[in-house]
Design a protein around this motif. Structure first.
Motif, mmCIF file in Angstrom:
data_model
loop_
_atom_site.group_PDB
_atom_site.id
_atom_site.type_symbol
_atom_site.label_atom_id
_atom_site.label_comp_id
_atom_site.label_asym_id
_atom_site.label_seq_id
_atom_site.Cartn_x
_atom_site.Cartn_y
_atom_site.Cartn_z
ATOM 1 N N UNK A 136 0.873 -1.266 -0.027
ATOM 2 C CA UNK A 136 -0.028 0.062 -0.059
ATOM 3 C C UNK A 136 0.974 1.282 0.201
ATOM 4 N N UNK A 137 0.200 2.453 -0.241
ATOM 5 C CA UNK A 137 1.082 3.830 -0.151
ATOM 6 C C UNK A 137 1.870 3.940 1.239
ATOM 7 N N UNK A 138 1.289 3.076 2.301
ATOM 8 C CA UNK A 138 1.901 3.453 3.649
ATOM 9 C C UNK A 138 3.097 2.571 3.898
ATOM 10 N N UNK A 139 3.659 1.837 2.577
ATOM 11 C CA UNK A 139 4.859 0.975 2.752
ATOM 12 C C UNK A 139 6.129 1.750 3.111
ATOM 13 N N UNK A 140 6.815 1.013 3.987
ATOM 14 C CA UNK A 140 7.973 1.723 4.552
ATOM 15 C C UNK A 140 9.360 1.048 3.490
ATOM 16 N N UNK A 141 9.556 2.154 2.517
ATOM 17 C CA UNK A 141 10.694 1.787 1.592
ATOM 18 C C UNK A 141 11.997 1.181 2.117
ATOM 19 N N UNK A 142 12.326 1.877 3.168
ATOM 20 C CA UNK A 142 13.782 1.620 3.789
ATOM 21 C C UNK A 142 13.612 0.246 4.328
ATOM 22 N N UNK A 143 12.540 -0.104 4.985
ATOM 23 C CA UNK A 143 12.392 -1.515 5.648
ATOM 24 C C UNK A 143 12.275 -2.611 4.475
ATOM 25 N N UNK A 144 11.742 -2.212 3.336
ATOM 26 C CA UNK A 144 11.746 -3.202 2.041
ATOM 27 C C UNK A 144 13.187 -3.223 1.448
ATOM 28 N N UNK A 145 13.675 -2.234 1.459
ATOM 29 C CA UNK A 145 15.133 -2.041 0.939
ATOM 30 C C UNK A 145 16.087 -2.905 1.774
ATOM 31 N N UNK A 146 16.128 -3.020 3.047
ATOM 32 C CA UNK A 146 16.447 -3.668 3.926
ATOM 33 C C UNK A 146 16.509 -5.214 3.923
ATOM 34 N N UNK A 174 1.749 5.196 -9.474
ATOM 35 C CA UNK A 174 1.733 6.419 -10.211
ATOM 36 C C UNK A 174 1.333 7.503 -9.161
ATOM 37 N N UNK A 175 0.453 7.250 -8.019
ATOM 38 C CA UNK A 175 0.271 8.411 -7.260
ATOM 39 C C UNK A 175 -0.274 7.567 -5.945
ATOM 40 N N UNK A 176 0.328 7.869 -4.507
ATOM 41 C CA UNK A 176 1.489 8.739 -4.695
ATOM 42 C C UNK A 176 2.792 7.889 -4.622
ATOM 43 N N UNK A 177 3.767 7.817 -5.202
ATOM 44 C CA UNK A 177 4.998 7.200 -5.204
ATOM 45 C C UNK A 177 5.838 8.024 -4.298
ATOM 46 N N UNK A 178 6.717 7.331 -3.541
ATOM 47 C CA UNK A 178 7.823 8.074 -2.769
ATOM 48 C C UNK A 178 8.924 8.415 -3.669
ATOM 49 N N UNK A 179 9.500 9.559 -3.388
ATOM 50 C CA UNK A 179 10.818 9.975 -4.165
ATOM 51 C C UNK A 179 12.012 9.227 -3.520
ATOM 52 N N UNK A 180 12.765 9.260 -4.586
ATOM 53 C CA UNK A 180 14.216 8.584 -4.291
ATOM 54 C C UNK A 180 14.994 9.380 -3.211
ATOM 55 N N UNK A 181 14.866 10.629 -3.168
ATOM 56 C CA UNK A 181 15.260 11.462 -2.376
ATOM 57 C C UNK A 181 14.851 11.836 -0.791
ATOM 58 N N UNK A 182 13.820 11.020 -0.408
ATOM 59 C CA UNK A 182 13.372 11.183 0.742
ATOM 60 C C UNK A 182 14.210 10.881 1.696
ATOM 61 N N UNK A 183 14.366 11.611 2.715
ATOM 62 C CA UNK A 183 15.387 11.652 3.764
ATOM 63 C C UNK A 183 15.506 10.215 4.486
ATOM 64 N N UNK A 184 14.384 9.640 4.848
ATOM 65 C CA UNK A 184 14.149 8.397 5.722
ATOM 66 C C UNK A 184 13.790 7.119 4.818
ATOM 67 N N UNK A 185 14.375 7.196 3.370
ATOM 68 C CA UNK A 185 14.068 5.954 2.413
ATOM 69 C C UNK A 185 15.403 5.841 1.921
ATOM 70 N N UNK A 186 15.804 4.799 1.010
ATOM 71 C CA UNK A 186 16.901 4.546 0.476
ATOM 72 C C UNK A 186 17.216 5.467 -0.787
ATOM 73 N N UNK A 187 18.699 5.656 -0.815
ATOM 74 C CA UNK A 187 18.912 6.523 -1.975
ATOM 75 C C UNK A 187 18.997 6.209 -3.299
ATOM 76 N N UNK A 188 18.690 6.940 -4.333
ATOM 77 C CA UNK A 188 18.653 6.461 -5.614
ATOM 78 C C UNK A 188 19.866 5.433 -6.077
ATOM 79 N N UNK A 189 20.894 5.668 -5.526
ATOM 80 C CA UNK A 189 22.140 5.016 -5.900
ATOM 81 C C UNK A 189 22.048 3.482 -5.149
#
Length: 385
Positions: A136-146, A174-189
């Motif tokens: 869902x849009x409430x997903x924790x992208x950093x947790x999924x990355x780890x 499409x909406x709302x997708x997290x930005x790769x630049x969010x401070x609490x998420x993984x970086x684009x690299x």
């Protein structure tokens, strides 16, 4: 008890004690021991009825071996090997018990972070409705990355697939997708490296699309160049070198993120693309003719196409401020002009009269030429003479 690897920071109480009484007879060995941080139990995954203690960074986890051996992971073979080794345990080892059975002698996982291991345990212990949040849009992208990183390392195949799919959904929604630049998420690299490591094509494409937008905004060019070179992303590598090329030699020389080899490749690319540009106006893409274009019409059509191609490419030299070696920019300009002529957005002034049935084909082969040059851009930036 086997000591936990030292931290770089001294214990605060020890530092205060030394300041109060600098003449105190503290030996270097005792000083080192006092500076070692004490491992702490994870507040959620130090489970009372667990049967295996693991140390990750400075956090103790107590979990069930049967849970870690799910999905035929590396832990399955690791624990099997451990059973074999126990039969050869020395009397010294026996005094502190088998590895993993107490806080004093935990299984130490090297190269992992506590956040990564916590994400793994979240996936293994969570209830279905808790896991559904990741889709869902409430997903924790950093947790999924780890989770994706550690499941790849320890070969939790089905969990890795699920984590990568959830992460892909997260960044392609499409909406709302997290930005790769969010401070609490993984970086684009980080996302790019993970997608390349795990061969997740859709996630990698989403990351590359973001890199291309950044290059179009003239941002993070050196970073894009280094990431694409390290991961051998040929399409992105060529565009990154082009973007850096357009910044000019003075900029390359001053950018601390560029290596000497990369500067050599930029000079090589400038020379090679310059030579291509000298040839290109006189080498129009081969035109595929309409079935109605036969005999003498084909000859006239080829002549008209060659003249149009040269006319438009010469605009890149004389009319617009495009750099000499920006071949891609010039053929993209040619594509735009030919499209405008074909779709009658600008006056043709007779330029298409000699090719009445093949003007759409002219646009097709020009678009193909743009893709060809874009796909091969990286090949021009070589440090091999």
């Amino acid at each position: 008890m086997t000591q936990i690897p030292p931290d770089n920071h001294l214990n605060t109480s020890f530092s205060s004690f030394m300041q109060a009484d600098p003449s105190s007879p503290i030996t270097p060995k005792l000083q080192l021991q006092l500076s070692i941080p004490i491992a702490t139990r994870d507040p959620e995954y130090y489970i009372s009825d667990g049967n295996t203690v693991l140390l990750v960074e400075n956090t103790l986890f107590k979990v069930h071996r049967s849970t870690l051996t799910k999905d035929k992971s590396t832990f399955d073979s690791m624990f099997s090997l451990d059973l074999d080794l126990r039969s050869h345990t020395s009397s010294h080892d026996a005094s502190i018990g088998p590895e993993g059975e107490s806080d004093d002698n935990p299984i130490r996982l090297q190269g992992d972070t506590s956040d990564e291991f916590r994400a793994l345990l979240w996936a293994l212990y969570s209830l279905p409705h808790e896991l559904m949040v990741a889709l869902t849009p409430k997903a924790n992208s950093l947790q999924l990355f780890h989770l994706a990183r550690i499941t790849h390392k320890y070969q939790f195949r089905s969990v890795e697939t699920w984590a990568l799919n959830a992460l892909t959904t997260c960044y392609t929604r499409p909406i709302p997708a997290p930005s790769f630049d969010e401070a609490d998420g993984p970086t684009l690299s980080q996302i790019t490296e993970l997608a390349a490591l795990c061969e997740q094509r859709e996630l990698l494409d989403a990351a590359i699309m973001r890199w291309k937008r950044l290059l179009g905004e003239d941002k993070d060019v050196a970073l894009a160049l280094n990431v694409s070179e390290r991961l051998n992303l040929r399409g992105l590598l060529g565009l990154s070198y082009r973007s850096m090329l357009l910044k000019g030699k003075d900029y390359w020389e001053s950018d601390p993120h560029l290596s000497r080899s990369q500067r050599v490749r930029l000079l090589s690319g400038h020379y090679a693309l310059g030579r291509l540009w000298e040839r290109l106006p006189n080498e129009p893409p081969v035109l595929t003719h309409s079935t109605r274009c036969t005999g003498g019409s084909t000859v006239r059509c080829n002549q008209a196409w060659g003249a149009l191609w040269k006319l438009i490419l010469d605009m890149g030299k004389q009319v617009l401020p495009l750099q000499y070696a920006d071949v891609l920019g010039k053929v993209m300009l040619a594509e735009s002009v030919i499209r405008a002529l074909v779709e009658k957005e600008i006056p043709t002034q007779g330029t298409l009269d000699g090719m009445p049935w093949c003007k759409e084909n002219a646009l097709t082969v020009t678009s193909s030429k743009v893709r060809e040059i874009q796909d091969s851009l990286a090949d021009y930036f070589s440090d091999v003479a």
